[in-house]
Enzyme design. Structure first.
Site, PDB file in Angstrom:
ATOM      1  N   SER A   1      89.813  12.768 108.357  1.00 17.74           N
ATOM      2  CA  SER A   1      88.715  13.222 107.488  1.00 17.74           C
ATOM      3  C   SER A   1      88.966  13.130 105.990  1.00 17.74           C
ATOM      4  CB  SER A   1      88.330  14.663 107.835  1.00 17.74           C
ATOM      5  OG  SER A   1      87.582  14.691 109.015  1.00 17.74           O
TER       6      SER A   1
ATOM      7  N   SER B   1      85.187  13.585 107.615  1.00 17.45           N
ATOM      8  CA  SER B   1      84.201  14.598 107.294  1.00 17.45           C
ATOM      9  C   SER B   1      84.150  14.986 105.817  1.00 17.45           C
ATOM     10  CB  SER B   1      84.484  15.844 108.125  1.00 17.45           C
ATOM     11  OG  SER B   1      85.702  16.437 107.715  1.00 17.45           O
TER      12      SER B   1
ATOM     13  N   LYS C   1      86.171  20.943  98.905  1.00 15.86           N
ATOM     14  CA  LYS C   1      85.380  20.799 100.133  1.00 15.86           C
ATOM     15  C   LYS C   1      84.912  22.178 100.593  1.00 15.86           C
ATOM     16  CE  LYS C   1      85.852  18.801 104.809  1.00 15.86           C
ATOM     17  NZ  LYS C   1      86.775  18.154 105.757  1.00 15.86           N
TER      18      LYS C   1
END
Lengths: 116, 487
Positions: free
Chosen positions: B176, B152, B77
Protein backbone atom coordinates in the site's frame (compact mmCIF):
# COMPACT_ATOMS: atom_id res chain seq x y z
CA UNK A 1 -18.39 -26.78 11.95
CA UNK A 2 -19.24 -25.93 8.39
CA UNK A 3 -20.34 -28.57 5.95
CA UNK A 4 -17.55 -29.81 3.74
CA UNK A 5 -17.81 -32.26 0.92
CA UNK A 6 -16.18 -35.51 1.98
CA UNK A 7 -15.81 -36.81 -1.56
CA UNK A 8 -13.41 -34.12 -2.65
CA UNK A 9 -9.85 -33.55 -1.44
CA UNK A 10 -9.14 -31.84 1.85
CA UNK A 11 -8.83 -28.47 0.21
CA UNK A 12 -11.71 -28.61 -2.16
CA UNK A 13 -14.14 -26.52 -0.25
CA UNK A 14 -17.70 -26.00 -1.13
CA UNK A 15 -18.82 -22.52 -0.36
CA UNK A 16 -22.57 -22.65 -0.24
CA UNK A 17 -25.16 -20.02 0.41
CA UNK A 18 -25.86 -21.75 3.69
CA UNK A 19 -22.20 -21.57 4.72
CA UNK A 20 -22.05 -17.93 3.86
CA UNK A 21 -25.16 -17.14 5.88
CA UNK A 22 -23.66 -18.94 8.86
CA UNK A 23 -20.34 -17.08 8.50
CA UNK A 24 -22.16 -13.78 8.18
CA UNK A 25 -23.89 -14.50 11.45
CA UNK A 26 -20.61 -15.38 13.18
CA UNK A 27 -18.92 -12.12 12.20
CA UNK A 28 -22.08 -10.02 12.33
CA UNK A 29 -21.96 -8.90 8.74
CA UNK A 30 -25.53 -8.72 7.54
CA UNK A 31 -25.99 -8.79 3.81
CA UNK A 32 -28.95 -8.63 1.50
CA UNK A 33 -29.77 -11.49 -0.90
CA UNK A 34 -28.25 -9.50 -3.74
CA UNK A 35 -25.06 -8.87 -1.80
CA UNK A 36 -24.90 -12.52 -0.79
CA UNK A 37 -25.07 -13.70 -4.38
CA UNK A 38 -22.26 -11.37 -5.43
CA UNK A 39 -20.20 -12.42 -2.43
CA UNK A 40 -20.75 -16.09 -3.18
CA UNK A 41 -19.26 -15.66 -6.65
CA UNK A 42 -16.22 -13.70 -5.36
CA UNK A 43 -15.78 -16.12 -2.50
CA UNK A 44 -15.67 -19.17 -4.74
CA UNK A 45 -13.15 -17.51 -7.02
CA UNK A 46 -10.88 -16.53 -4.12
CA UNK A 47 -11.16 -19.89 -2.37
CA UNK A 48 -10.32 -21.67 -5.64
CA UNK A 49 -7.28 -19.44 -6.01
CA UNK A 50 -5.86 -19.98 -2.54
CA UNK A 51 -6.20 -23.74 -2.83
CA UNK A 52 -2.97 -23.68 -4.84
CA UNK A 53 -1.22 -23.84 -1.45
CA UNK A 54 -2.21 -27.47 -1.09
CA UNK A 55 0.47 -28.32 -3.67
CA UNK A 56 3.29 -26.93 -1.51
CA UNK A 57 5.04 -29.48 0.70
CA UNK A 58 5.08 -28.16 4.26
CA UNK A 59 5.89 -31.44 5.96
CA UNK A 60 7.79 -30.74 9.18
CA UNK A 61 7.59 -26.94 8.80
CA UNK A 62 6.58 -25.05 11.94
CA UNK A 63 4.01 -22.36 11.19
CA UNK A 64 5.36 -18.80 11.35
CA UNK A 65 4.40 -17.38 14.73
CA UNK A 66 6.37 -14.13 14.73
CA UNK A 67 7.78 -12.36 11.71
CA UNK A 68 10.53 -10.50 13.58
CA UNK A 69 13.80 -12.35 13.00
CA UNK A 70 15.19 -13.99 16.10
CA UNK A 71 11.83 -14.01 17.88
CA UNK A 72 9.51 -16.99 18.19
CA UNK A 73 6.75 -14.92 19.75
CA UNK A 74 5.72 -11.30 19.85
CA UNK A 75 7.75 -9.55 22.56
CA UNK A 76 5.67 -8.21 25.41
CA UNK A 77 6.26 -5.07 27.39
CA UNK A 78 6.10 -5.06 31.19
CA UNK A 79 2.57 -4.89 32.51
CA UNK A 80 2.75 -1.54 34.21
CA UNK A 81 -0.45 0.28 35.10
CA UNK A 82 -0.59 3.87 33.89
CA UNK A 83 -3.08 6.50 32.86
CA UNK A 84 -3.39 6.41 29.10
CA UNK A 85 -6.63 8.04 28.07
CA UNK A 86 -8.73 10.61 29.83
CA UNK A 87 -12.25 9.25 30.47
CA UNK A 88 -14.06 12.36 29.31
CA UNK A 89 -12.05 12.55 26.13
CA UNK A 90 -12.74 8.89 25.42
CA UNK A 91 -16.47 9.25 26.02
CA UNK A 92 -16.63 12.11 23.53
CA UNK A 93 -16.01 9.48 20.85
CA UNK A 94 -18.66 7.07 22.13
CA UNK A 95 -21.99 7.01 20.26
CA UNK A 96 -23.94 7.28 23.52
CA UNK A 97 -22.91 7.78 27.14
CA UNK A 98 -24.39 8.47 30.54
CA UNK A 99 -22.88 9.25 33.95
CA UNK A 100 -19.33 8.68 32.75
CA UNK A 101 -20.13 5.32 31.13
CA UNK A 102 -20.91 4.08 27.62
CA UNK A 103 -24.65 3.55 27.22
CA UNK A 104 -26.03 0.49 25.39
CA UNK A 105 -29.60 -0.71 24.80
CA UNK A 106 -31.15 -2.80 27.56
CA UNK A 107 -29.76 -6.34 27.64
CA UNK A 108 -31.60 -7.90 30.57
CA UNK A 109 -35.30 -8.13 31.14
CA UNK A 110 -37.28 -9.42 34.13
CA UNK A 111 -39.39 -12.57 33.90
CA UNK A 112 -42.41 -10.41 33.28
CA UNK A 113 -40.63 -8.81 30.35
CA UNK A 114 -40.02 -5.55 32.15
CA UNK A 115 -36.78 -3.78 31.34
CA UNK A 116 -34.48 -3.22 34.28
CA UNK B 1 9.20 26.37 -3.38
CA UNK B 2 7.05 23.24 -3.76
CA UNK B 3 9.71 21.55 -5.92
CA UNK B 4 12.37 21.81 -3.24
CA UNK B 5 13.35 18.76 -1.25
CA UNK B 6 12.40 18.55 2.42
CA UNK B 7 16.06 18.95 3.33
CA UNK B 8 16.27 22.16 1.26
CA UNK B 9 13.04 23.58 2.73
CA UNK B 10 14.25 22.84 6.25
CA UNK B 11 17.64 24.45 5.56
CA UNK B 12 16.11 27.58 4.02
CA UNK B 13 13.79 27.95 6.99
CA UNK B 14 16.55 27.42 9.54
CA UNK B 15 18.81 29.93 7.74
CA UNK B 16 16.04 32.52 7.81
CA UNK B 17 15.49 32.68 4.04
CA UNK B 18 11.81 31.82 4.33
CA UNK B 19 9.30 31.81 7.19
CA UNK B 20 7.17 28.86 8.22
CA UNK B 21 4.10 30.99 7.56
CA UNK B 22 5.21 31.60 3.98
CA UNK B 23 5.79 27.87 3.50
CA UNK B 24 2.40 26.99 4.99
CA UNK B 25 0.57 29.59 2.89
CA UNK B 26 2.31 28.45 -0.26
CA UNK B 27 1.41 24.78 0.17
CA UNK B 28 -2.13 25.46 1.36
CA UNK B 29 -2.76 27.71 -1.63
CA UNK B 30 -1.35 25.07 -3.92
CA UNK B 31 -3.57 22.40 -2.40
CA UNK B 32 -6.61 24.69 -2.70
CA UNK B 33 -5.87 25.17 -6.40
CA UNK B 34 -4.91 21.65 -7.36
CA UNK B 35 -6.67 19.31 -4.98
CA UNK B 36 -10.19 19.88 -6.34
CA UNK B 37 -8.91 17.98 -9.40
CA UNK B 38 -6.72 15.40 -7.66
CA UNK B 39 -8.71 14.72 -4.49
CA UNK B 40 -5.74 13.66 -2.35
CA UNK B 41 -6.91 15.23 0.91
CA UNK B 42 -9.86 14.28 3.10
CA UNK B 43 -9.11 17.23 5.37
CA UNK B 44 -6.84 20.19 4.76
CA UNK B 45 -5.49 21.70 8.01
CA UNK B 46 -5.89 25.33 6.90
CA UNK B 47 -6.11 27.09 10.27
CA UNK B 48 -4.10 24.52 12.29
CA UNK B 49 -1.22 24.57 9.80
CA UNK B 50 -1.01 28.36 9.89
CA UNK B 51 -1.13 28.30 13.71
CA UNK B 52 1.61 25.69 13.81
CA UNK B 53 3.68 27.79 11.38
CA UNK B 54 3.14 30.90 13.47
CA UNK B 55 4.41 29.13 16.58
CA UNK B 56 7.42 27.83 14.66
CA UNK B 57 8.27 31.32 13.42
CA UNK B 58 8.09 32.57 17.02
CA UNK B 59 10.40 29.75 18.06
CA UNK B 60 12.95 30.82 15.45
CA UNK B 61 12.67 34.46 16.50
CA UNK B 62 13.23 33.39 20.11
CA UNK B 63 16.32 31.47 19.00
CA UNK B 64 14.94 28.25 20.48
CA UNK B 65 16.34 24.96 19.14
CA UNK B 66 14.61 23.97 15.88
CA UNK B 67 13.56 20.41 15.01
CA UNK B 68 15.01 18.50 12.09
CA UNK B 69 11.73 18.70 10.12
CA UNK B 70 11.32 22.44 10.71
CA UNK B 71 8.98 23.92 8.15
CA UNK B 72 8.59 20.73 6.11
CA UNK B 73 4.97 20.29 4.91
CA UNK B 74 3.84 16.75 5.74
CA UNK B 75 0.58 14.97 4.92
CA UNK B 76 -0.75 12.04 6.97
CA UNK B 77 -2.77 9.08 5.71
CA UNK B 78 -6.14 9.19 7.40
CA UNK B 79 -5.53 5.96 9.28
CA UNK B 80 -3.05 7.54 11.70
CA UNK B 81 -4.52 9.46 14.61
CA UNK B 82 -3.94 13.18 14.90
CA UNK B 83 -5.32 14.45 18.20
CA UNK B 84 -8.41 16.60 17.79
CA UNK B 85 -8.96 15.65 14.14
CA UNK B 86 -11.29 13.04 12.70
CA UNK B 87 -9.69 9.71 11.72
CA UNK B 88 -12.09 8.28 9.13
CA UNK B 89 -9.93 5.43 7.75
CA UNK B 90 -11.91 6.16 4.58
CA UNK B 91 -14.92 4.51 6.22
CA UNK B 92 -18.40 5.74 7.03
CA UNK B 93 -18.04 3.83 10.27
CA UNK B 94 -15.66 6.44 11.64
CA UNK B 95 -17.08 9.56 10.02
CA UNK B 96 -17.37 11.29 13.42
CA UNK B 97 -14.44 9.72 15.28
CA UNK B 98 -12.26 12.46 16.77
CA UNK B 99 -8.85 11.03 17.67
CA UNK B 100 -8.16 11.45 21.39
CA UNK B 101 -4.38 11.14 20.97
CA UNK B 102 -1.57 11.40 18.42
CA UNK B 103 -0.11 8.34 16.75
CA UNK B 104 3.53 8.01 17.86
CA UNK B 105 4.77 8.79 14.32
CA UNK B 106 2.66 11.96 14.27
CA UNK B 107 3.80 13.02 17.75
CA UNK B 108 7.41 12.64 16.68
CA UNK B 109 6.82 14.75 13.55
CA UNK B 110 5.26 17.49 15.69
CA UNK B 111 8.17 17.35 18.13
CA UNK B 112 10.58 17.88 15.22
CA UNK B 113 8.55 20.86 13.95
CA UNK B 114 7.14 19.30 10.78
CA UNK B 115 4.07 21.21 9.52
CA UNK B 116 0.96 19.03 9.20
CA UNK B 117 -0.85 19.80 5.93
CA UNK B 118 -3.80 17.46 6.33
CA UNK B 119 -5.22 13.95 6.21
CA UNK B 120 -5.03 12.01 2.95
CA UNK B 121 -7.49 9.67 1.27
CA UNK B 122 -7.24 5.87 1.29
CA UNK B 123 -9.11 2.70 0.51
CA UNK B 124 -11.52 1.97 3.36
CA UNK B 125 -9.45 0.65 6.31
CA UNK B 126 -6.51 0.46 3.85
CA UNK B 127 -8.13 -2.43 1.98
CA UNK B 128 -7.43 -1.98 -1.70
CA UNK B 129 -4.81 -1.38 -4.34
CA UNK B 130 -6.37 1.53 -6.21
CA UNK B 131 -7.87 3.95 -3.65
CA UNK B 132 -11.27 3.28 -5.28
CA UNK B 133 -12.68 1.84 -2.05
CA UNK B 134 -12.76 5.11 -0.11
CA UNK B 135 -16.24 5.91 1.21
CA UNK B 136 -15.58 9.63 0.76
CA UNK B 137 -13.95 10.68 -2.46
CA UNK B 138 -12.11 9.74 -5.61
CA UNK B 139 -8.38 10.38 -5.68
CA UNK B 140 -6.96 10.77 -9.18
CA UNK B 141 -3.47 10.12 -10.47
CA UNK B 142 -1.70 13.47 -11.04
CA UNK B 143 -0.04 12.05 -14.18
CA UNK B 144 -3.38 11.33 -15.78
CA UNK B 145 -6.64 12.13 -14.04
CA UNK B 146 -8.40 9.19 -15.73
CA UNK B 147 -6.16 6.78 -13.83
CA UNK B 148 -6.14 5.55 -10.25
CA UNK B 149 -3.28 6.68 -7.99
CA UNK B 150 -2.82 3.14 -6.62
CA UNK B 151 -3.65 2.13 -3.10
CA UNK B 152 -4.29 1.93 -0.43
CA UNK B 153 -2.24 5.04 0.44
CA UNK B 154 -3.37 6.72 -2.80
CA UNK B 155 -4.02 10.15 -1.27
CA UNK B 156 -0.56 10.29 0.29
CA UNK B 157 1.11 9.34 -3.00
CA UNK B 158 -0.95 11.80 -5.07
CA UNK B 159 -0.30 14.63 -2.57
CA UNK B 160 3.48 14.25 -2.93
CA UNK B 161 3.33 13.67 -6.70
CA UNK B 162 1.32 16.89 -7.19
CA UNK B 163 3.64 18.67 -4.73
CA UNK B 164 0.93 19.61 -2.26
CA UNK B 165 3.13 18.16 0.51
CA UNK B 166 6.85 17.38 0.44
CA UNK B 167 6.60 14.22 2.52
CA UNK B 168 3.57 12.12 3.43
CA UNK B 169 3.06 9.08 5.61
CA UNK B 170 1.27 5.97 4.46
CA UNK B 171 0.90 2.41 5.67
CA UNK B 172 1.95 -0.72 3.81
CA UNK B 173 0.31 -4.05 4.63
CA UNK B 174 0.70 -5.76 1.26
CA UNK B 175 2.10 -3.02 -0.97
CA UNK B 176 0.00 0.00 0.00
CA UNK B 177 2.98 2.38 -0.03
CA UNK B 178 5.08 0.93 -2.85
CA UNK B 179 2.30 0.40 -5.38
CA UNK B 180 0.92 3.99 -5.29
CA UNK B 181 4.51 5.31 -5.21
CA UNK B 182 5.19 3.39 -8.42
CA UNK B 183 1.93 4.54 -10.06
CA UNK B 184 2.55 8.19 -9.10
CA UNK B 185 6.26 8.37 -10.05
CA UNK B 186 7.62 9.00 -6.54
CA UNK B 187 9.55 7.11 -3.85
CA UNK B 188 7.72 5.05 -1.25
CA UNK B 189 9.39 3.14 1.56
CA UNK B 190 8.06 0.26 3.65
CA UNK B 191 10.44 -0.10 6.59
CA UNK B 192 11.28 -3.36 8.39
CA UNK B 193 8.29 -4.69 10.32
CA UNK B 194 8.47 -3.01 13.74
CA UNK B 195 10.78 -0.18 12.68
CA UNK B 196 8.07 2.51 12.92
CA UNK B 197 5.59 2.42 15.80
CA UNK B 198 2.06 1.26 15.01
CA UNK B 199 0.70 3.00 18.10
CA UNK B 200 -2.20 5.22 17.06
CA UNK B 201 -2.49 3.57 13.65
CA UNK B 202 -5.81 1.82 13.04
CA UNK B 203 -4.95 -1.85 12.53
CA UNK B 204 -5.68 -3.77 9.34
CA UNK B 205 -3.48 -6.88 9.68
CA UNK B 206 -1.18 -6.53 12.65
CA UNK B 207 1.60 -8.92 11.60
CA UNK B 208 1.99 -7.01 8.30
CA UNK B 209 1.11 -3.35 8.91
CA UNK B 210 3.98 -0.90 8.77
CA UNK B 211 4.04 2.90 8.58
CA UNK B 212 6.36 4.47 6.02
CA UNK B 213 7.02 7.66 4.04
CA UNK B 214 6.58 9.01 0.50
CA UNK B 215 8.75 11.71 -1.11
CA UNK B 216 10.39 12.40 -4.46
CA UNK B 217 13.87 11.82 -3.10
CA UNK B 218 15.43 9.10 -0.96
CA UNK B 219 17.30 11.72 1.09
CA UNK B 220 13.92 13.00 2.27
CA UNK B 221 12.85 9.46 3.20
CA UNK B 222 16.05 9.21 5.23
CA UNK B 223 15.29 12.53 6.89
CA UNK B 224 11.87 11.47 8.13
CA UNK B 225 12.99 7.95 8.99
CA UNK B 226 15.39 9.54 11.48
CA UNK B 227 12.31 10.97 13.19
CA UNK B 228 9.82 8.09 13.01
CA UNK B 229 12.21 5.12 12.91
CA UNK B 230 12.59 4.76 16.66
CA UNK B 231 11.61 2.32 19.39
CA UNK B 232 8.21 2.90 20.97
CA UNK B 233 7.02 1.44 24.28
CA UNK B 234 3.41 1.57 23.15
CA UNK B 235 3.89 -0.93 20.33
CA UNK B 236 4.96 -4.36 21.58
CA UNK B 237 6.30 -5.27 18.14
CA UNK B 238 8.44 -2.14 17.92
CA UNK B 239 12.08 -3.13 17.35
CA UNK B 240 14.26 -2.47 20.41
CA UNK B 241 16.96 -1.06 18.10
CA UNK B 242 18.86 2.24 18.08
CA UNK B 243 17.15 5.02 16.09
CA UNK B 244 17.36 4.88 12.29
CA UNK B 245 20.59 6.43 11.01
CA UNK B 246 21.40 6.88 7.30
CA UNK B 247 24.56 5.29 5.96
CA UNK B 248 26.88 6.06 3.06
CA UNK B 249 26.52 3.89 -0.04
CA UNK B 250 30.23 4.14 -0.83
CA UNK B 251 31.29 3.08 2.66
CA UNK B 252 28.84 0.23 2.92
CA UNK B 253 28.89 -1.10 -0.65
CA UNK B 254 32.06 0.43 -2.16
CA UNK B 255 33.97 -2.86 -1.96
CA UNK B 256 31.24 -5.36 -2.67
CA UNK B 257 27.67 -4.92 -3.85
CA UNK B 258 25.55 -7.82 -4.95
CA UNK B 259 22.06 -7.46 -6.34
CA UNK B 260 19.86 -10.56 -6.34
CA UNK B 261 17.28 -11.02 -9.06
CA UNK B 262 14.56 -13.69 -8.89
CA UNK B 263 14.41 -14.17 -12.67
CA UNK B 264 11.92 -17.01 -12.42
CA UNK B 265 9.47 -14.73 -10.64
CA UNK B 266 9.66 -12.18 -13.47
CA UNK B 267 8.30 -14.48 -16.14
CA UNK B 268 5.15 -12.98 -17.52
CA UNK B 269 6.22 -9.40 -16.90
CA UNK B 270 5.04 -7.34 -19.92
CA UNK B 271 7.82 -6.28 -22.33
CA UNK B 272 7.68 -2.56 -21.58
CA UNK B 273 7.88 -3.13 -17.83
CA UNK B 274 10.64 -5.66 -18.37
CA UNK B 275 12.68 -3.17 -20.43
CA UNK B 276 12.44 -0.61 -17.62
CA UNK B 277 13.41 -3.23 -15.06
CA UNK B 278 16.44 -4.28 -17.13
CA UNK B 279 17.52 -0.66 -17.47
CA UNK B 280 17.30 -0.25 -13.69
CA UNK B 281 19.50 -3.31 -13.29
CA UNK B 282 22.02 -1.67 -15.62
CA UNK B 283 22.03 1.29 -13.23
CA UNK B 284 22.77 -1.14 -10.39
CA UNK B 285 25.71 -2.43 -12.41
CA UNK B 286 26.85 1.14 -13.04
CA UNK B 287 26.96 1.50 -9.25
CA UNK B 288 29.31 -1.46 -9.07
CA UNK B 289 26.62 -4.03 -8.48
CA UNK B 290 27.11 -7.64 -9.42
CA UNK B 291 23.86 -9.23 -10.55
CA UNK B 292 23.26 -12.70 -9.11
CA UNK B 293 20.29 -15.00 -9.53
CA UNK B 294 18.29 -15.86 -6.43
CA UNK B 295 15.53 -18.40 -5.97
CA UNK B 296 12.32 -16.85 -4.67
CA UNK B 297 10.05 -19.25 -6.53
CA UNK B 298 7.65 -19.50 -3.60
CA UNK B 299 6.64 -15.89 -4.15
CA UNK B 300 4.29 -17.13 -6.85
CA UNK B 301 2.14 -18.32 -3.93
CA UNK B 302 2.54 -15.13 -1.93
CA UNK B 303 -0.87 -13.70 -2.84
CA UNK B 304 -2.62 -16.88 -1.72
CA UNK B 305 -0.73 -16.87 1.60
CA UNK B 306 -1.31 -13.18 2.07
CA UNK B 307 -5.05 -13.22 1.42
CA UNK B 308 -5.55 -15.99 3.95
CA UNK B 309 -3.46 -14.45 6.72
CA UNK B 310 -4.40 -10.84 6.10
CA UNK B 311 -8.15 -11.52 6.04
CA UNK B 312 -7.82 -13.66 9.19
CA UNK B 313 -6.13 -10.81 11.02
CA UNK B 314 -8.54 -8.28 9.54
CA UNK B 315 -11.64 -10.13 10.68
CA UNK B 316 -10.18 -10.22 14.19
CA UNK B 317 -9.05 -6.59 14.25
CA UNK B 318 -12.28 -5.22 12.86
CA UNK B 319 -14.38 -7.01 15.46
CA UNK B 320 -13.78 -3.92 17.60
CA UNK B 321 -16.05 -1.89 15.33
CA UNK B 322 -19.28 -2.84 17.01
CA UNK B 323 -21.08 0.47 17.38
CA UNK B 324 -20.60 0.47 21.15
CA UNK B 325 -17.52 2.42 22.11
CA UNK B 326 -16.68 4.58 19.10
CA UNK B 327 -17.70 5.33 15.56
CA UNK B 328 -21.23 5.33 14.27
CA UNK B 329 -24.05 3.43 15.98
CA UNK B 330 -27.00 2.65 13.74
CA UNK B 331 -29.97 4.84 14.57
CA UNK B 332 -32.22 1.95 13.50
CA UNK B 333 -30.97 -0.33 16.29
CA UNK B 334 -33.17 -0.92 19.32
CA UNK B 335 -31.56 -4.06 20.79
CA UNK B 336 -27.93 -4.82 21.53
CA UNK B 337 -27.76 -7.40 18.73
CA UNK B 338 -29.12 -4.85 16.32
CA UNK B 339 -26.48 -2.35 17.42
CA UNK B 340 -23.80 -4.77 16.28
CA UNK B 341 -25.51 -5.99 13.13
CA UNK B 342 -26.91 -2.76 11.78
CA UNK B 343 -23.91 -0.60 12.69
CA UNK B 344 -21.60 -2.96 10.82
CA UNK B 345 -24.00 -3.35 7.92
CA UNK B 346 -24.39 0.41 7.48
CA UNK B 347 -20.81 1.37 8.36
CA UNK B 348 -18.70 -1.03 6.28
CA UNK B 349 -18.27 -1.02 2.51
CA UNK B 350 -18.31 -4.11 0.26
CA UNK B 351 -14.58 -4.85 0.28
CA UNK B 352 -14.39 -4.63 4.06
CA UNK B 353 -17.35 -6.98 4.44
CA UNK B 354 -15.82 -9.38 1.93
CA UNK B 355 -12.52 -9.53 3.80
CA UNK B 356 -14.13 -9.94 7.22
CA UNK B 357 -16.20 -12.83 5.85
CA UNK B 358 -13.17 -14.43 4.21
CA UNK B 359 -11.14 -14.06 7.39
CA UNK B 360 -13.93 -15.59 9.44
CA UNK B 361 -14.06 -18.45 6.94
CA UNK B 362 -10.34 -19.27 7.08
CA UNK B 363 -10.41 -19.18 10.88
CA UNK B 364 -13.62 -21.16 11.30
CA UNK B 365 -13.72 -24.57 12.91
CA UNK B 366 -12.65 -27.28 10.49
CA UNK B 367 -10.88 -24.89 8.12
CA UNK B 368 -8.26 -23.31 10.35
CA UNK B 369 -5.81 -26.15 9.79
CA UNK B 370 -6.35 -26.27 6.03
CA UNK B 371 -6.09 -22.56 5.42
CA UNK B 372 -4.67 -20.51 8.25
CA UNK B 373 -2.04 -22.95 9.54
CA UNK B 374 -1.07 -24.03 6.06
CA UNK B 375 -0.57 -20.40 5.07
CA UNK B 376 1.58 -19.74 8.16
CA UNK B 377 3.75 -22.70 7.18
CA UNK B 378 4.18 -21.43 3.63
CA UNK B 379 4.90 -17.99 5.08
CA UNK B 380 7.76 -19.56 7.04
CA UNK B 381 9.05 -21.22 3.86
CA UNK B 382 8.98 -17.85 2.07
CA UNK B 383 10.92 -16.28 4.97
CA UNK B 384 13.46 -19.12 4.72
CA UNK B 385 13.77 -18.63 0.97
CA UNK B 386 14.50 -14.92 1.46
CA UNK B 387 17.13 -15.78 4.11
CA UNK B 388 18.88 -18.11 1.69
CA UNK B 389 18.67 -15.45 -1.04
CA UNK B 390 20.26 -12.83 1.20
CA UNK B 391 23.24 -15.09 1.80
CA UNK B 392 24.05 -14.49 -1.85
CA UNK B 393 23.23 -10.78 -2.17
CA UNK B 394 22.87 -7.48 -0.32
CA UNK B 395 19.58 -6.42 -1.89
CA UNK B 396 16.94 -8.15 -3.99
CA UNK B 397 15.65 -6.21 -6.98
CA UNK B 398 12.15 -6.73 -8.39
CA UNK B 399 9.45 -4.80 -10.20
CA UNK B 400 6.80 -3.10 -8.05
CA UNK B 401 3.92 -4.00 -10.30
CA UNK B 402 3.34 -5.66 -13.65
CA UNK B 403 2.39 -2.36 -15.25
CA UNK B 404 1.50 1.24 -14.51
CA UNK B 405 -1.63 2.85 -13.11
CA UNK B 406 -4.92 1.57 -14.55
CA UNK B 407 -8.21 3.30 -15.31
CA UNK B 408 -11.00 3.64 -12.75
CA UNK B 409 -13.15 0.51 -12.70
CA UNK B 410 -10.64 -1.55 -14.71
CA UNK B 411 -10.20 -4.23 -12.05
CA UNK B 412 -13.72 -5.48 -11.72
CA UNK B 413 -13.38 -8.66 -9.68
CA UNK B 414 -11.60 -8.68 -6.31
CA UNK B 415 -9.05 -11.32 -7.33
CA UNK B 416 -7.67 -9.28 -10.22
CA UNK B 417 -7.25 -6.36 -7.80
CA UNK B 418 -5.50 -8.64 -5.27
CA UNK B 419 -3.07 -9.81 -7.96
CA UNK B 420 -1.82 -6.23 -8.36
CA UNK B 421 0.16 -6.90 -5.19
CA UNK B 422 2.03 -9.92 -6.57
CA UNK B 423 5.46 -8.22 -6.43
CA UNK B 424 4.96 -6.38 -3.17
CA UNK B 425 3.46 -8.79 -0.61
CA UNK B 426 6.67 -10.84 -0.32
CA UNK B 427 8.35 -8.08 1.70
CA UNK B 428 5.34 -7.92 4.04
CA UNK B 429 5.22 -11.68 4.52
CA UNK B 430 8.90 -11.66 5.53
CA UNK B 431 8.86 -8.29 7.35
CA UNK B 432 11.55 -6.84 5.06
CA UNK B 433 12.35 -3.21 4.31
CA UNK B 434 11.39 -2.44 0.69
CA UNK B 435 11.62 0.66 -1.46
CA UNK B 436 9.90 1.73 -4.65
CA UNK B 437 11.97 4.29 -6.54
CA UNK B 438 10.96 6.00 -9.82
CA UNK B 439 12.45 4.02 -12.72
CA UNK B 440 10.96 5.52 -15.86
CA UNK B 441 7.80 5.71 -17.93
CA UNK B 442 5.85 3.36 -20.13
CA UNK B 443 5.36 4.45 -23.75
CA UNK B 444 2.11 6.22 -22.88
CA UNK B 445 3.79 8.23 -20.14
CA UNK B 446 2.65 6.31 -17.06
CA UNK B 447 5.47 6.13 -14.49
CA UNK B 448 6.60 2.89 -12.88
CA UNK B 449 8.95 2.08 -10.06
CA UNK B 450 11.85 -0.25 -9.32
CA UNK B 451 11.78 -2.22 -6.07
CA UNK B 452 14.66 -2.95 -3.71
CA UNK B 453 14.39 -5.25 -0.70
CA UNK B 454 16.93 -6.11 1.98
CA UNK B 455 17.12 -8.30 5.09
CA UNK B 456 15.23 -7.16 8.17
CA UNK B 457 16.81 -4.17 9.94
CA UNK B 458 18.72 -3.17 6.78
CA UNK B 459 16.50 -0.13 6.24
CA UNK B 460 19.45 2.23 5.96
CA UNK B 461 21.07 -0.03 3.34
CA UNK B 462 17.96 0.00 1.14
CA UNK B 463 17.69 3.77 1.27
CA UNK B 464 21.42 4.20 0.62
CA UNK B 465 21.09 2.11 -2.56
CA UNK B 466 18.00 4.14 -3.52
CA UNK B 467 19.91 7.38 -3.02
CA UNK B 468 22.82 6.09 -5.11
CA UNK B 469 20.34 5.04 -7.85
CA UNK B 470 18.83 8.53 -7.85
CA UNK B 471 22.28 10.09 -8.08
CA UNK B 472 22.75 8.50 -11.52
CA UNK B 473 19.13 8.63 -12.76
CA UNK B 474 16.79 11.52 -13.37
CA UNK B 475 13.27 10.06 -13.16
CA UNK B 476 12.57 11.64 -9.78
CA UNK B 477 13.05 15.09 -11.31
CA UNK B 478 10.15 14.63 -13.71
CA UNK B 479 6.81 16.03 -12.66
CA UNK B 480 3.22 14.98 -13.44
CA UNK B 481 1.44 16.67 -16.29
CA UNK B 482 -2.11 16.49 -14.90
CA UNK B 483 -3.36 15.00 -18.17
CA UNK B 484 -7.06 15.71 -18.47
CA UNK B 485 -6.85 18.58 -15.98
CA UNK B 486 -5.49 22.08 -15.57
CA UNK B 487 -2.07 22.58 -14.05
Amino acid sequence: MLARSKKKSFYMTEVTEENLTHLAKLCRIRCSDKERNALLKDFRQIVDYVEQLSKIDTEGVAPCSCVTRGHTQTPRRDDICENTLDRELFLKGAPSFIAGLVRVPTILKSKEGKEF
Amino acid sequence: MHSLSAVEIRNRFVQGEVSATEIAKHFLERAQNIDPQVGAFLELFEAPMLEQADRLDAKRRGKEPLGCLSGVPIGIKDILNIRGHITTCGSKFLKNFVAPFDATAVRRIREEDGLLVGKTNLDEFAMGSSCEHSAYKTTRNPWDLKLVPGGSSGGSAAAVAAEMATITLGTDTGGSIRLPASFCGICGFKPTYGRVSRSGVVALASSFDQVGPFAYRCEDLELIMQVIGAHCQKDSTSLPDPDFTPISFAERFGKSFRVGVPWQFLEGLPNESRAIFDRSLSSMEALGGEIVEVDLSLLSSSIAVYYILMTAETSTNLARFDGIRYGVRSSQATTLDEVYDRSREEGFGDEVKRRILLGTFVLSSGYQEAYYKKAQKVRQLIINQFETAFQRCDVVAAPVSTGGAFAFGAKKDPLSMYLEDIYTVGANLAGLPALSVPAGHLNDGRPIGFQLMAPQRHDAEVLAVGRAFQAITNYHNERPTMKGGIL
